[in-house]
Design an enzyme around this catalytic site. Structure first.
Site, PDB file in Angstrom:
ATOM      1  N   TRP A 230      84.192 138.788  -8.377  1.00 15.23           N
ATOM      2  CA  TRP A 230      84.049 137.814  -7.300  1.00 15.23           C
ATOM      3  C   TRP A 230      82.577 137.636  -7.082  1.00 15.23           C
ATOM      4  O   TRP A 230      81.943 138.543  -6.593  1.00 15.23           O
ATOM      5  CB  TRP A 230      84.714 138.256  -5.989  1.00 15.23           C
ATOM      6  CG  TRP A 230      84.569 137.154  -4.982  1.00 15.23           C
ATOM      7  CD1 TRP A 230      83.504 136.943  -4.140  1.00 15.23           C
ATOM      8  CD2 TRP A 230      85.500 136.082  -4.737  1.00 15.23           C
ATOM      9  NE1 TRP A 230      83.710 135.801  -3.407  1.00 15.23           N
ATOM     10  CE2 TRP A 230      84.919 135.256  -3.757  1.00 15.23           C
ATOM     11  CE3 TRP A 230      86.750 135.734  -5.268  1.00 15.23           C
ATOM     12  CZ2 TRP A 230      85.560 134.102  -3.279  1.00 15.23           C
ATOM     13  CZ3 TRP A 230      87.371 134.606  -4.783  1.00 15.23           C
ATOM     14  CH2 TRP A 230      86.782 133.800  -3.799  1.00 15.23           C
TER      15      TRP A 230
ATOM     16  N   TRP B  83      91.835 128.753  -6.807  1.00 16.68           N
ATOM     17  CA  TRP B  83      92.719 128.248  -5.736  1.00 16.68           C
ATOM     18  C   TRP B  83      93.520 127.041  -6.220  1.00 16.68           C
ATOM     19  O   TRP B  83      92.948 126.063  -6.713  1.00 16.68           O
ATOM     20  CB  TRP B  83      91.920 127.818  -4.513  1.00 16.68           C
ATOM     21  CG  TRP B  83      91.162 128.858  -3.752  1.00 16.68           C
ATOM     22  CD1 TRP B  83      90.206 128.577  -2.812  1.00 16.68           C
ATOM     23  CD2 TRP B  83      91.257 130.292  -3.784  1.00 16.68           C
ATOM     24  NE1 TRP B  83      89.707 129.746  -2.277  1.00 16.68           N
ATOM     25  CE2 TRP B  83      90.332 130.815  -2.863  1.00 16.68           C
ATOM     26  CE3 TRP B  83      92.023 131.201  -4.509  1.00 16.68           C
ATOM     27  CZ2 TRP B  83      90.154 132.185  -2.646  1.00 16.68           C
ATOM     28  CZ3 TRP B  83      91.853 132.570  -4.305  1.00 16.68           C
ATOM     29  CH2 TRP B  83      90.942 133.039  -3.378  1.00 16.68           C
TER      30      TRP B  83
ATOM     31  N   ASN C 279      96.407 134.582  -0.841  1.00 15.12           N
ATOM     32  CA  ASN C 279      95.180 135.362  -0.928  1.00 15.12           C
ATOM     33  C   ASN C 279      95.003 136.259   0.299  1.00 15.12           C
ATOM     34  O   ASN C 279      94.924 135.754   1.416  1.00 15.12           O
ATOM     35  CB  ASN C 279      93.979 134.417  -1.052  1.00 15.12           C
ATOM     36  CG  ASN C 279      92.655 135.158  -1.042  1.00 15.12           C
ATOM     37  OD1 ASN C 279      92.470 136.122  -1.780  1.00 15.12           O
ATOM     38  ND2 ASN C 279      91.732 134.729  -0.191  1.00 15.12           N
ATOM     39  N   GLU C 280      95.010 137.570   0.070  1.00 12.70           N
ATOM     40  CA  GLU C 280      94.712 138.592   1.092  1.00 12.70           C
ATOM     41  C   GLU C 280      95.590 138.537   2.342  1.00 12.70           C
ATOM     42  O   GLU C 280      95.077 138.483   3.471  1.00 12.70           O
ATOM     43  CB  GLU C 280      93.231 138.511   1.494  1.00 12.70           C
ATOM     44  CG  GLU C 280      92.292 138.751   0.327  1.00 12.70           C
ATOM     45  CD  GLU C 280      90.842 139.012   0.744  1.00 12.70           C
ATOM     46  OE1 GLU C 280      90.477 138.649   1.873  1.00 12.70           O
ATOM     47  OE2 GLU C 280      90.095 139.602  -0.069  1.00 12.70           O
TER      48      GLU C 280
ATOM     49  N   GLU D 287      89.783 140.981  -7.269  1.00 14.84           N
ATOM     50  CA  GLU D 287      88.459 140.638  -6.726  1.00 14.84           C
ATOM     51  C   GLU D 287      87.668 141.929  -6.605  1.00 14.84           C
ATOM     52  O   GLU D 287      88.178 142.912  -6.073  1.00 14.84           O
ATOM     53  CB  GLU D 287      88.551 140.019  -5.314  1.00 14.84           C
ATOM     54  CG  GLU D 287      89.122 138.622  -5.258  1.00 14.84           C
ATOM     55  CD  GLU D 287      89.020 137.986  -3.847  1.00 14.84           C
ATOM     56  OE1 GLU D 287      88.233 138.472  -3.005  1.00 14.84           O
ATOM     57  OE2 GLU D 287      89.744 137.009  -3.612  1.00 14.84           O
TER      58      GLU D 287
ATOM     59  N   TYR E 271      86.074 145.836  -2.070  1.00 17.47           N
ATOM     60  CA  TYR E 271      84.948 145.360  -1.261  1.00 17.47           C
ATOM     61  C   TYR E 271      84.378 146.441  -0.356  1.00 17.47           C
ATOM     62  O   TYR E 271      84.523 146.364   0.875  1.00 17.47           O
ATOM     63  CB  TYR E 271      85.391 144.185  -0.385  1.00 17.47           C
ATOM     64  CG  TYR E 271      85.504 142.887  -1.141  1.00 17.47           C
ATOM     65  CD1 TYR E 271      84.381 142.327  -1.743  1.00 17.47           C
ATOM     66  CD2 TYR E 271      86.716 142.229  -1.240  1.00 17.47           C
ATOM     67  CE1 TYR E 271      84.476 141.136  -2.441  1.00 17.47           C
ATOM     68  CE2 TYR E 271      86.817 141.031  -1.929  1.00 17.47           C
ATOM     69  CZ  TYR E 271      85.693 140.491  -2.527  1.00 17.47           C
ATOM     70  OH  TYR E 271      85.791 139.321  -3.212  1.00 17.47           O
TER      71      TYR E 271
END
Ligand code: NAG
Ligand code: NAG
Ligand code: NAG
Length: 444
Positions: free
Chosen positions: A386, A107, A223-224, A344, A304
């Protein structure tokens, strides 16, 4: 040429006599002949890195194709603020280098709140900027490149919700929805100002502006990103277009990605066959459309299966994850003609049927896809665990984090990936000293 420590010492000794000169010349000869190859005169302070480039579906460094074994440690800047935590930054970067890893994603934001980099729009904490400077300088020392993310869609470390709060405080936000981050012109201006400040920051340790520093592998916009208030996807698309164009107007040297999870949107032919479940098409993002923009250099995907399914068994999740990866690599080769990065991937330890061995199987599956892609020059360009932590960081763990050297079988999977990728397309000069330690059976 970097002078070897040995010949430097000899040169400084004065009172030279011929045998010493002879020996120094011999050392110099050895260096010229083999120094680069074995890195035995590796000078940590003067590591030379070049920019990573893209040509078609592949990344290149110094003219050689580059496939990435990478990882996430989101916490680097946050920890570097406190000097007593700085050994952790060194610890994870050294460990990453030692495993032959080449890129770390982290980050480059912390908006509002504790240890914020951006305290309020346009107000920065120099202490925290120096922490980020330190992270970049330390990465460089270890030959690790960084993928830096510029804001969070989620609430952790401020994120889009913080920007919306700022705008509300100044009485300019039209809506209390946190998605106004994407469409409110004032908030867009806040974000652009942030981006400009980061990209043109001059690192106090290296003297280099971030935009000129090849230690940075790429920028990630957000991010996302999800913009559920506009499931047509137009709002997010427009935001990505504006922000990516803005980044490129400041920095043309670095690669840029969006930071997507990889879902196919409402208009995508793959919305039902490719997505985990029906909801994924309604998040306001679209993997193909968003990644197609000419200002976006490569596509990002997250893996994920735990987040996306609640009633599936491990084997079924594994099967889906394989299909998901294959589908996106196919998109990279056929539709986008760009590299695909699995930025990730992780498996939660909170599932009822969880066993650590499942993680090894899941990790191996992901790594195998990248290896096969590397072998065939395909678009699957890298994967990022991740997430990695060092010991004593339980507080910063979620249910996905590992200390990679705590489980030998996992450690071995990671180092084997580094070796076999290096075997396909070559070793980075910065990897040499580490890979030769553990890739003995691999001809480099
Ligand atoms: C990119 O790759 C193509 C095809 O392999 C090659 O012809 C071209 O010269 C490359 N471009 C650059 C800038 O390296
Ligand atoms: C954004 O706002 C919605 C609706 O108020 C809320 O449910 C959601 O948790 C918020 N998301 C973030 C990331 O703050
Ligand atoms: C991949 O590309 C490299 C270098 O560009 C080449 O030497 C190799 O033969 C290619 N491999 C395949 C399977 O196409």
């Amino acid at each position: 040429m970097v002078q070897s420590p040995m010949s430097r010492k000899l040169a400084r000794n004065g009172g030279l006599f011929y045998p010493v000169i002879g020996f120094a010349l011999f050392v110099t000869f050895l260096y010229l002949a083999f120094g680069d190859l074995w890195g035995f005169n590796f000078n940590r302070e003067e590591i030379k890195l070049s920019f990573v480039e893209r040509n078609g579906t592949q990344f290149f460094v110094d003219g050689k194709a580059f496939y990435i074994n990478g990882w996430n440690s989101y916490w680097l800047m946050d920890h570097a603020v406190d000097y007593s935590n700085r050994p952790r930054i060194k610890g994870i970067l050294q460990a990453g280098a030692k495993m032959g890893l080449t890129v770390c994603r982290t980050w480059a934001f912390n908006d509002g709140g504790y240890n914020a980099l951006q305290i309020s729009p346009g107000r920065f904490d120099e202490r925290v900027f120096r922490a980020l400077d330190h992270v970049i300088a330390e990465a460089r020392k270890n030959g690790i490149r960084l993928m830096l993310s510029l804001v969070n869609n989620l609430h952790a470390f401020g994120g889009k919700t913080e920007y919306v709060k700022w705008a509300e405080k100044e009485g300019v936000a039209l809506s209390s929805s946190n998605d106004s981050f994407f469409y409110d012109p004032t908030i867009r201006r806040y974000f652009k100002n942030y981006v400009k400040t980061v990209l043109t920051r001059r690192n106090i340790y290296t003297g280099m502006e971030y935009r000129d520093d090849p230690t940075i592998f790429a920028w990630e916009l957000i991010n996302e990103p999800r913009c559920m208030t506009d499931p047509s996807g137009d709002t997010l698309q427009d935001w990505i277009e504006e922000m990516s164009t803005f980044v490129k107007s400041i920095d043309r040297k670095h690669l840029l990605t969006v930071g997507l999870e990889g879902f196919y949107g409402r208009k995508s032919p793959k919305r039902s066959s490719g997505n985990p479940e029906f909801w994924a098409a309604d998040l306001g993002s679209d993997f193909i459309r968003n990644s197609m923009l000419s200002t976006i250099d490569f596509a990002s995907v997250h893996v994920y299966p735990d987040h996306w399914f609640h009633d599936k068994k491990f084997e079924e999740k594994l099967k889906f994850a394989a299909k998901w990866m294959l589908s996106h690599i196919e998109d990279g080769d056929k539709e986008l003609r760009k590299p695909i990065m699995f930025t990730e991937f992780g498996l939660s330890n909170e599932n009822e049927d969880f066993e650590p061995a499942q993680r090894d199987r899941f990790y191996k599956m992901v790594l195998d896809f990248i290896y096969k892609s590397a072998k065939r020059n395909r678009s699957g360009a890298g994967s990022f665990f991740w997430q990695f932590l060092v010991e004593g960081m339980e507080l910063y763990n979620d249910d996905f984090g590992i200390v990679p050297w705590e489980r030998p079988s996992t450690y071995q999977l990671i180092t084997e990936q580094s070796c076999r990728l290096a075997k396909e397309h070559g070793v980075l000069p910065t990897q040499m000293e580490h890979l030769k330690d553990f890739c003995a059976s691999t001809r480099l």
